[in-house]
Design an enzyme around this catalytic site. Structure first.
Site, mmCIF file in Angstrom:
data_model
loop_
_atom_site.group_PDB
_atom_site.id
_atom_site.type_symbol
_atom_site.label_atom_id
_atom_site.label_comp_id
_atom_site.label_asym_id
_atom_site.label_seq_id
_atom_site.Cartn_x
_atom_site.Cartn_y
_atom_site.Cartn_z
ATOM 1 N N HIS A 35 0.830 -1.207 0.000
ATOM 2 C CA HIS A 35 0.000 0.000 0.000
ATOM 3 C C HIS A 35 0.864 1.256 0.000
ATOM 4 C CE1 HIS A 35 -2.884 -2.909 2.011
ATOM 5 N NE2 HIS A 35 -3.586 -2.471 0.984
ATOM 6 N N GLN A 59 -18.203 -6.756 -1.284
ATOM 7 C CA GLN A 59 -17.356 -7.596 -2.125
ATOM 8 C C GLN A 59 -17.001 -8.923 -1.467
ATOM 9 O OE1 GLN A 59 -14.305 -4.410 -2.246
ATOM 10 N NE2 GLN A 59 -12.788 -6.027 -1.931
ATOM 11 N N ASP A 147 -3.519 -7.616 -7.598
ATOM 12 C CA ASP A 147 -4.928 -7.837 -7.903
ATOM 13 C C ASP A 147 -5.158 -7.510 -9.380
ATOM 14 O OD1 ASP A 147 -5.997 -8.494 -5.204
ATOM 15 O OD2 ASP A 147 -5.203 -6.505 -4.754
ATOM 16 N N SER A 182 0.667 -9.138 1.187
ATOM 17 C CA SER A 182 -0.790 -9.118 1.229
ATOM 18 C C SER A 182 -1.248 -9.034 2.677
ATOM 19 C CB SER A 182 -1.369 -10.384 0.583
ATOM 20 O OG SER A 182 -2.751 -10.514 0.837
#
Length: 277
Positions: A35, A59, A147, A182
């Site tokens: 990030h 989601q 992603d 992740s």
């Protein structure tokens, strides 16, 4: 750094910065070096940088990890402040989706790869992003290549719906042993964490073998054979798809995405690489 807790505050902040370039980094929090690489890229090229921190319930499927998804607001805020973020948007889900009836979806591109086992996932992704794009009116929005299907879908949706936003991909950030960083890595047991770098090892083997005109099934076998040397790895898919329609290819005669999803115990990890002919 401003902390925006609801849509009203966010709209007020947006109106005060309407004439400036805005970089948006959408996240679900539990921020890490991946990030931060998105934030750093946004900081280079925008007057204002906004990070959304929102575990988006729309989601997640009914048997997925919404309630258990890792959260650490204090740590997230510190990372953002240290990285020079101007505002963090972290709304309450009930307020954000109050009496919500409208969803955004995409045809075809959602049906392969992760979409086969997560049928509502990309509808949720596009819905939350549409709301964020309307609220903040970003010039640029930043997405990690880990992603990859999400990146390709968002890029196509922004083009189709004339959002006028630049969708900027940022390379995968990896641990020293190659594992893609992740938020879900925290779910791995010590033994699973030691096993998980097999994914990058397998992709690197595939990357060194791939060439124009190669049969996709041969490349997939190379990658699968390597992953299967690790007894804890349970393959969900290894696929080669084109980067326009996200459909399986038989022969590598165009730009492709080589993507995989593998489970280690209850933890599902994804990884990939792009190949340009």
């Amino acid at each position: 750094m401003k902390v925006l807790r609801n849509v009203e505050d966010a709209l007020e902040f947006t109106n005060g910065n309407y004439q400036k370039t805005v970089g948006l980094v959408p996240t679900m929090g539990y921020l890490h070096a991946g990030h931060k690489s998105l934030i750093d890229e946004a900081r280079k090229n925008n007057d204002i940088v906004i990070v959304s921190i929102f575990v988006n319930p729309t989601q997640f499927g009914p048997n997925e990890d919404y309630d258990a998804y890792p959260r650490d607001e204090k740590r997230d805020f510190k990372l953002c402040e240290d990285a020079g973020v101007d505002a963090v948007f972290t709304p309450d889900a009930k307020e954000f989706y109050k009496n919500h009836k409208t969803y955004v979806t995409i045809e075809d591109l959602k049906d392969n790869l992760c979409g086969k086992t997560r049928p509502i996932h990309f509808r949720g992704v596009l819905t939350v992003l549409t709301k964020l794009f309307h609220i903040f009116r970003p010039t640029n929005a930043y997405f990690g290549r880990k992603d990859a299907q999400q990146y390709l879908i968002v890029k196509k949706a922004v083009e189709d719906l004339n959002f006028g936003i630049n969708i900027i991909p940022v390379p995968i950030k990896r641990e020293d042993d190659g594992l893609a960083i992740s938020s879900r890595n925290v779910y791995l047991s010590d033994e699973e964490r030691k096993a998980a770098p097999i994914l990058n090892k397998a992709l690197e083997k595939g990357k060194s073998s791939i060439k124009k005109g190669m049969k996709a099934e041969d490349l997939i076998k190379i990658i699968k054979d390597e992953i299967e040397t690790e007894k804890l790895a349970d393959i969900e898919y290894v696929q080669v798809v084109d980067t326009k329609e996200i459909k399986d290819v038989d022969v590598i005669d165009r730009d492709v995405l080589v993507a995989l999803a593998v489970r280690f115990g209850n933890t599902r990890l994804i990884d990939n690489f792009f190949y340009e002919v």
